[in-house]
Design a protein around this motif. Structure first.
Motif, PDB file in Angstrom:
ATOM      1  N   ILE A  62       0.837  -1.197   0.000  1.00 35.62           N
ATOM      2  CA  ILE A  62       0.000   0.000   0.000  1.00 35.62           C
ATOM      3  C   ILE A  62       0.874   1.251   0.000  1.00 35.62           C
ATOM      4  CG2 ILE A  62      -1.626   1.366   1.386  1.00 35.62           C
ATOM      5  CD1 ILE A  62      -2.903  -1.347   2.232  1.00 35.62           C
ATOM      6  N   ARG A  63       1.890   1.274   0.855  1.00 33.89           N
ATOM      7  CA  ARG A  63       2.795   2.427   0.893  1.00 33.89           C
ATOM      8  C   ARG A  63       3.458   2.645  -0.460  1.00 33.89           C
ATOM      9  NH1 ARG A  63       3.484   0.931   6.328  1.00 33.89           N
ATOM     10  NH2 ARG A  63       5.068  -0.606   5.897  1.00 33.89           N
ATOM     11  N   GLU A  64       3.852   1.561  -1.095  1.00 32.89           N
ATOM     12  CA  GLU A  64       4.516   1.662  -2.398  1.00 32.89           C
ATOM     13  C   GLU A  64       3.590   2.291  -3.440  1.00 32.89           C
ATOM     14  OE1 GLU A  64       6.062  -1.391  -5.814  1.00 32.89           O
ATOM     15  OE2 GLU A  64       6.482  -1.919  -3.733  1.00 32.89           O
ATOM     16  N   HIS A  65       2.313   1.921  -3.396  1.00 36.47           N
ATOM     17  CA  HIS A  65       1.365   2.467  -4.363  1.00 36.47           C
ATOM     18  C   HIS A  65       0.937   3.896  -4.043  1.00 36.47           C
ATOM     19  CE1 HIS A  65       0.784  -1.779  -5.598  1.00 36.47           C
ATOM     20  NE2 HIS A  65       0.628  -1.206  -6.764  1.00 36.47           N
ATOM     21  N   ALA A  92       7.597   8.230  -5.544  1.00 39.51           N
ATOM     22  CA  ALA A  92       8.922   7.627  -5.484  1.00 39.51           C
ATOM     23  C   ALA A  92       9.900   8.596  -4.839  1.00 39.51           C
ATOM     24  CB  ALA A  92       9.385   7.256  -6.889  1.00 39.51           C
ATOM     25  N   GLY A  93      10.617   8.123  -3.839  1.00 35.66           N
ATOM     26  CA  GLY A  93      11.621   8.939  -3.179  1.00 35.66           C
ATOM     27  C   GLY A  93      11.073   9.945  -2.188  1.00 35.66           C
ATOM     28  N   LEU A 146       1.865  11.790  -0.012  1.00 36.13           N
ATOM     29  CA  LEU A 146       0.884  10.844  -0.526  1.00 36.13           C
ATOM     30  C   LEU A 146       0.469  11.235  -1.937  1.00 36.13           C
ATOM     31  CD1 LEU A 146      -1.553  10.256   2.455  1.00 36.13           C
ATOM     32  CD2 LEU A 146       0.059   8.655   1.474  1.00 36.13           C
ATOM     33  N   ALA A 147       0.551  10.277  -2.837  1.00 36.93           N
ATOM     34  CA  ALA A 147       0.096  10.528  -4.202  1.00 36.93           C
ATOM     35  C   ALA A 147       0.177   9.251  -5.008  1.00 36.93           C
ATOM     36  CB  ALA A 147       0.962  11.596  -4.873  1.00 36.93           C
ATOM     37  N   LEU A 148      -0.779   9.074  -5.879  1.00 37.33           N
ATOM     38  CA  LEU A 148      -0.654   8.020  -6.874  1.00 37.33           C
ATOM     39  C   LEU A 148       0.297   8.528  -7.946  1.00 37.33           C
ATOM     40  CD1 LEU A 148      -4.372   6.910  -7.211  1.00 37.33           C
ATOM     41  CD2 LEU A 148      -2.527   5.635  -6.145  1.00 37.33           C
ATOM     42  N   LEU A 169      -5.858  -2.038  -7.568  1.00 34.42           N
ATOM     43  CA  LEU A 169      -4.859  -2.730  -6.744  1.00 34.42           C
ATOM     44  C   LEU A 169      -4.928  -2.263  -5.295  1.00 34.42           C
ATOM     45  CD1 LEU A 169      -1.770  -2.758  -9.135  1.00 34.42           C
ATOM     46  CD2 LEU A 169      -3.010  -4.747  -8.293  1.00 34.42           C
ATOM     47  N   LEU A 170      -5.057  -0.963  -5.093  1.00 31.73           N
ATOM     48  CA  LEU A 170      -5.175  -0.441  -3.734  1.00 31.73           C
ATOM     49  C   LEU A 170      -6.429  -0.958  -3.054  1.00 31.73           C
ATOM     50  CD1 LEU A 170      -3.965   3.231  -4.178  1.00 31.73           C
ATOM     51  CD2 LEU A 170      -2.940   1.470  -2.730  1.00 31.73           C
TER      52      LEU A 170
END
Length: 131
Positions: A27-30, A34-35, A40-42, A65-66
């Motif tokens: 969930i955190r990855e999605h 990145a970085g 928080l953002a898709l 997926l989320l």
């Protein structure tokens, strides 16, 4: 209601906790850019692909997926709550013990195979072909 006779309750709790951490990581990855773990953002797929239709499809896929991961998290949390309440491994429909093999295969199971099959048949979720 029968009390479960599973002796590996602590081991099952460990399995569920590890799965919970894995789902939270997914969930955190999605959700996080990145970085930038604090943001928080898709992902902005439009920047990556340059096509609105493709970007929209990718965004829909991310949301699906989320949604799936959140359902998994809810099921895991419910199973952990059942362990604490002492009701883990008891079928919510018939009150009988859920076999250890089923719980090993699906640690979040809330019903025995017989009751699950009856539910699927009643709600049209059977995998059998019918005309």
């Amino acid at each position: 209601m029968n009390a479960p006779r599973h002796t590996g309750m602590a081991a099952m709790e460990d399995v569920l906790l590890a799965e919970r951490e894995s789902v939270l990581a997914d969930i955190r990855e999605h959700l996080h850019s990145a970085g930038e773990p604090g943001k928080l953002a898709l992902l902005n797929h439009l920047e990556a692909v340059g096509d609105w239709v493709e970007a929209d499809l990718l965004n829909d896929t991310d949301i699906a997926l989320l949604s799936h991961e959140l359902v998994r998290l809810r099921d895991i949390d419910a199973a952990l709550a059942r362990i604490k309440a002492g009701t883990y491994g008891i079928c919510v429909d018939c009150g009988e013990e859920i076999p250890a093999a089923r719980l090993n295969a699906l640690p979040t199971a809330v019903s025995c195979v017989k009751c699950q099959q009856a539910y699927e048949k009643q709600h049209g979720l059977s995998h059998g072909v019918s005309l």
